[in-house]
Design a protein around this motif. Structure first.
Motif, mmCIF file in Angstrom:
data_model
loop_
_atom_site.group_PDB
_atom_site.id
_atom_site.type_symbol
_atom_site.label_atom_id
_atom_site.label_comp_id
_atom_site.label_asym_id
_atom_site.label_seq_id
_atom_site.Cartn_x
_atom_site.Cartn_y
_atom_site.Cartn_z
ATOM 1 N N SER A 190 0.811 -1.210 0.000
ATOM 2 C CA SER A 190 0.000 0.000 0.000
ATOM 3 C C SER A 190 0.850 1.269 0.000
ATOM 4 C CB SER A 190 -0.925 -0.001 1.222
ATOM 5 O OG SER A 190 -0.155 0.045 2.405
ATOM 6 N N LEU A 191 2.160 1.129 0.062
ATOM 7 C CA LEU A 191 3.033 2.295 0.050
ATOM 8 C C LEU A 191 2.962 2.993 -1.307
ATOM 9 C CD1 LEU A 191 6.180 0.778 1.772
ATOM 10 C CD2 LEU A 191 4.604 2.446 2.762
ATOM 11 N N PRO A 192 2.851 4.315 -1.279
ATOM 12 C CA PRO A 192 2.843 5.019 -2.565
ATOM 13 C C PRO A 192 4.237 4.980 -3.185
ATOM 14 C CG PRO A 192 2.869 6.582 -0.739
ATOM 15 C CD PRO A 192 2.731 5.206 -0.134
ATOM 16 N N ASN A 193 4.275 4.965 -4.479
ATOM 17 C CA ASN A 193 5.534 5.032 -5.217
ATOM 18 C C ASN A 193 6.485 3.874 -4.900
ATOM 19 O OD1 ASN A 193 7.115 6.273 -7.207
ATOM 20 N ND2 ASN A 193 8.354 7.317 -5.678
ATOM 21 N N ALA A 194 5.922 2.675 -4.681
ATOM 22 C CA ALA A 194 6.778 1.513 -4.397
ATOM 23 C C ALA A 194 6.261 0.280 -5.129
ATOM 24 C CB ALA A 194 6.824 1.235 -2.900
#
Length: 165
Positions: free
Chosen positions: A72-76
């Protein structure tokens, strides 16, 4: 460098990488037998979750945990890499509901393990990959590295996740 497997020392072979080094770009085999690259500059953080085999309890827990917590981490982008065949990886991911972690296999060329220094040598698991986590920043630099000291234990998830900004 060495790790332990059930308390017995096991050497690792391959290149030794450290935080601050450029992450080697390596091609691996995806579930549909296409080629997917990890490492190098990708414009996103890469969490490279390395396991000996998805067919073991700790490896399954590790992959499920990253699926739940890191995806759910953005940009990962989150990967799990093993020497399991892509078909076995696909069955595992389907059965376990792994839908946010991309399973990749180093079975064909076996270059990832050497490039990242995570090949087990001189043990019952010789030739497999050790348990490890690398986090690569969008510019291709390693910002977190954990070679888990005892293969039968889980990595430090919090440390890996906190490396993604």
């Amino acid at each position: 460098m060495s790790v332990t497997f059930k308390g017995n020392a096991v050497d690792l072979s391959g290149n030794v990488l450290n935080v601050g080094d450029s992450a080697p770009k390596v091609e691996l085999v995806a579930g549909d037998l296409s080629i997917k690259s990890v490492g190098g500059a990708s414009g996103k953080y890469q969490i490279i979750n390395v396991v000996p085999s998805l067919d073991t309890g700790v490896c399954a827990i590790q992959t499920r945990t990253f699926n739940q917590r890191a995806a759910s981490l953005p940009n990962a982008e989150v990967f799990v890499i093993s020497l399991d065949l892509p078909f076995a990886q696909g069955r595992f991911c389907s059965t376990e509901g792994i839908d946010k972690v991309v399973a990749l296999s180093d079975f064909r060329a076996k270059v990832f393990g050497q490039a990242y220094g995570v090949v087990l040598a001189g043990s019952p698991l010789e030739g497999l990959l050790t348990r490890a986590v690398f986090v690569v920043d969008p510019n291709g630099k390693i910002v977190h590295k954990e070679i888990v000291s005892e293969i039968t234990t889980e990595p430090n998830y919090d440390a890996a996740l906190s490396a993604v900004k």
